[in-house]
Scaffold this motif. Structure first.
Motif, PDB file in Angstrom:
ATOM      1  N   THR A  69       1.315  -1.260   0.192  1.00  0.00           N
ATOM      2  CA  THR A  69      -0.083   0.067   0.162  1.00  0.00           C
ATOM      3  C   THR A  69       0.591   1.113  -0.008  1.00  0.00           C
ATOM      4  OG1 THR A  69      -0.142  -0.079   1.977  1.00  0.00           O
ATOM      5  CG2 THR A  69      -1.778  -1.324   1.638  1.00  0.00           C
ATOM      6  N   ASP A  70       0.177   3.067  -0.596  1.00  0.00           N
ATOM      7  CA  ASP A  70       0.834   3.761   0.095  1.00  0.00           C
ATOM      8  C   ASP A  70       1.402   4.188   0.994  1.00  0.00           C
ATOM      9  OD1 ASP A  70       0.545   4.054  -2.575  1.00  0.00           O
ATOM     10  OD2 ASP A  70      -1.369   5.849  -2.180  1.00  0.00           O
ATOM     11  N   PRO A  71       3.128   4.111   1.063  1.00  0.00           N
ATOM     12  CA  PRO A  71       3.672   4.177   1.609  1.00  0.00           C
ATOM     13  C   PRO A  71       3.282   5.361   2.523  1.00  0.00           C
ATOM     14  CG  PRO A  71       4.790   4.534   0.267  1.00  0.00           C
ATOM     15  CD  PRO A  71       4.087   4.391   0.124  1.00  0.00           C
ATOM     16  N   GLU A  72       3.501   5.334   4.369  1.00  0.00           N
ATOM     17  CA  GLU A  72       3.303   6.244   5.191  1.00  0.00           C
ATOM     18  C   GLU A  72       4.787   7.132   5.582  1.00  0.00           C
ATOM     19  OE1 GLU A  72       1.176   8.876   5.378  1.00  0.00           O
ATOM     20  OE2 GLU A  72      -0.375   6.880   3.684  1.00  0.00           O
ATOM     21  N   PRO A  73       5.213   7.618   5.424  1.00  0.00           N
ATOM     22  CA  PRO A  73       6.599   8.978   6.286  1.00  0.00           C
ATOM     23  C   PRO A  73       6.600   8.895   7.371  1.00  0.00           C
ATOM     24  CG  PRO A  73       4.903  10.830   5.278  1.00  0.00           C
ATOM     25  CD  PRO A  73       4.410   9.506   5.019  1.00  0.00           C
ATOM     26  N   VAL A  74       7.540   8.269   8.186  1.00  0.00           N
ATOM     27  CA  VAL A  74       7.825   8.322   9.662  1.00  0.00           C
ATOM     28  C   VAL A  74       8.454   9.838  10.462  1.00  0.00           C
ATOM     29  CG1 VAL A  74       8.417   5.777  10.171  1.00  0.00           C
ATOM     30  CG2 VAL A  74       9.993   6.835   9.663  1.00  0.00           C
ATOM     31  N   GLU A  75       8.640  10.403   9.409  1.00  0.00           N
ATOM     32  CA  GLU A  75       9.171  11.677   9.594  1.00  0.00           C
ATOM     33  C   GLU A  75       9.275  12.508   8.989  1.00  0.00           C
ATOM     34  OE1 GLU A  75      13.556  13.205  10.039  1.00  0.00           O
ATOM     35  OE2 GLU A  75      13.588  10.808  11.009  1.00  0.00           O
ATOM     36  N   THR A  76       9.056  14.042   9.465  1.00  0.00           N
ATOM     37  CA  THR A  76       8.772  13.986   8.285  1.00  0.00           C
ATOM     38  C   THR A  76      10.039  16.183   8.448  1.00  0.00           C
ATOM     39  OG1 THR A  76       6.273  15.576   8.869  1.00  0.00           O
ATOM     40  CG2 THR A  76       6.933  13.838   7.862  1.00  0.00           C
ATOM     41  N   THR A  77       9.887  16.702   7.764  1.00  0.00           N
ATOM     42  CA  THR A  77      10.853  18.135   7.854  1.00  0.00           C
ATOM     43  C   THR A  77      10.565  18.636   7.088  1.00  0.00           C
ATOM     44  OG1 THR A  77      13.502  16.620   9.333  1.00  0.00           O
ATOM     45  CG2 THR A  77      12.995  18.638   7.781  1.00  0.00           C
ATOM     46  N   ASN A  78      10.063  19.722   7.581  1.00  0.00           N
ATOM     47  CA  ASN A  78      10.106  20.875   6.438  1.00  0.00           C
ATOM     48  C   ASN A  78      11.498  22.024   5.975  1.00  0.00           C
ATOM     49  OD1 ASN A  78       8.977  23.510   4.938  1.00  0.00           O
ATOM     50  ND2 ASN A  78       7.253  23.772   6.761  1.00  0.00           N
ATOM     51  N   LEU A  79      11.453  21.758   4.564  1.00  0.00           N
ATOM     52  CA  LEU A  79      12.539  22.220   4.398  1.00  0.00           C
ATOM     53  C   LEU A  79      12.182  23.899   3.752  1.00  0.00           C
ATOM     54  CD1 LEU A  79      13.530  19.439   2.336  1.00  0.00           C
ATOM     55  CD2 LEU A  79      14.816  19.706   4.485  1.00  0.00           C
ATOM     56  N   GLY A  81      11.111   4.758 -17.979  1.00  0.00           N
ATOM     57  CA  GLY A  81      10.126   4.699 -18.021  1.00  0.00           C
ATOM     58  C   GLY A  81       9.740   3.622 -16.541  1.00  0.00           C
ATOM     59  N   SER A  82       9.639   5.102 -15.952  1.00  0.00           N
ATOM     60  CA  SER A  82       8.803   4.593 -14.542  1.00  0.00           C
ATOM     61  C   SER A  82       7.149   4.237 -14.122  1.00  0.00           C
ATOM     62  CB  SER A  82       9.246   6.143 -13.408  1.00  0.00           C
ATOM     63  OG  SER A  82       8.558   6.955 -14.051  1.00  0.00           O
ATOM     64  N   LEU A  83       7.023   3.759 -13.080  1.00  0.00           N
ATOM     65  CA  LEU A  83       5.313   3.410 -13.013  1.00  0.00           C
ATOM     66  C   LEU A  83       5.220   2.896 -11.486  1.00  0.00           C
ATOM     67  CD1 LEU A  83       2.671   2.457 -14.205  1.00  0.00           C
ATOM     68  CD2 LEU A  83       3.947  -0.134 -14.063  1.00  0.00           C
ATOM     69  N   TRP A  84       4.136   3.980 -11.362  1.00  0.00           N
ATOM     70  CA  TRP A  84       3.579   3.721  -9.359  1.00  0.00           C
ATOM     71  C   TRP A  84       2.588   3.068  -9.569  1.00  0.00           C
ATOM     72  CZ3 TRP A  84       5.824   5.276  -5.739  1.00  0.00           C
ATOM     73  CH2 TRP A  84       5.005   5.561  -4.054  1.00  0.00           C
ATOM     74  N   LEU A  85       2.491   1.932  -9.334  1.00  0.00           N
ATOM     75  CA  LEU A  85       1.911   0.828  -9.052  1.00  0.00           C
ATOM     76  C   LEU A  85       1.648   0.265  -8.180  1.00  0.00           C
ATOM     77  CD1 LEU A  85      -0.176  -1.139 -10.907  1.00  0.00           C
ATOM     78  CD2 LEU A  85       2.170  -2.828 -11.023  1.00  0.00           C
ATOM     79  N   ASP A  86       0.545   0.107  -6.826  1.00  0.00           N
ATOM     80  CA  ASP A  86      -0.010  -0.359  -5.565  1.00  0.00           C
ATOM     81  C   ASP A  86       1.616  -0.193  -4.709  1.00  0.00           C
ATOM     82  OD1 ASP A  86      -1.782  -1.531  -6.655  1.00  0.00           O
ATOM     83  OD2 ASP A  86      -1.066  -3.730  -6.985  1.00  0.00           O
ATOM     84  N   GLY A  87       1.351   1.237  -4.656  1.00  0.00           N
ATOM     85  CA  GLY A  87       2.762   1.944  -3.538  1.00  0.00           C
ATOM     86  C   GLY A  87       3.385   1.519  -3.984  1.00  0.00           C
TER      87      GLY A  87
END
Length: 174
Positions: A2-12, A57-63
């Protein structure tokens, strides 16, 4: 996955803009990477440490992020000795970099799912043994067959190029 969720965020952001939500990046990945024409670059380094960057050539599929490369290209040779890499995107309203490591995908079920998604995006690709084949690909991919890789990323950096503006770093657990 599934789509990953961040464990840490930093406002740059240094201009007072609010933090960018990870959901904005996920939305762009999900909508922009169904088109084979989305600008995507892979950065690798070989055993000598020399950097290399090439369009993919990239593809986002199921996270998950998938991409292709011919087995004899410099990027594939680099990944064979050093799976650490970064993938950069010019998404609509957001420049995004995912950093992590890439592993070759060889399971028939996953390859067929990836091939189906590429076909939906306009590339007439088929699974052949443990890789993909088609009548054509980007010149930088080399001749068929093309390996499929999955990027496991632990860091993402996004810079908004449209309002609301901002810059963020997201870190993920594995």
């Amino acid at each position: 996955m599934t789509d990953p969720e961040p464990v840490e965020t930093t406002n740059l952001d240094r201009y007072g803009n609010a933090p960018l939500p990870w959901s904005r990046a996920l939305e762009r990945l999900g909508s922009d990477l169904v088109h084979v024409s989305t600008t995507t670059f892979l950065a690798t380094a070989g055993k000598d440490g020399r950097p290399h960057s090439a369009g993919i050539g990239s593809l986002w599929l199921d996270g998950d992020l998938f991409f292709t490369s011919g087995p004899h290209t410099r990027k594939s040779r680099n990944l064979a000795v050093n799976p650490a890499c970064a993938v950069s995107f010019g998404l609509e309203g957001l420049d995004l970099v995912l950093e992590g490591s890439a592993a070759r995908v060889t399971t028939a079920r996953t390859l067929e799912k990836v091939a189906e998604s590429y076909r939906e995006g306009g590339w007439p690709v088929a699974v052949a043994d443990d890789a993909l084949t088609a009548p054509y690909s980007a010149p930088s991919a080399g001749p068929p067959p093309w390996y499929v890789y999955r990027l496991s990323f632990d860091t993402a950096v996004g810079v908004a190029t449209a309002a609301p503006h901002g810059a963020m770093r997201w870190r993920f657990a594995h």
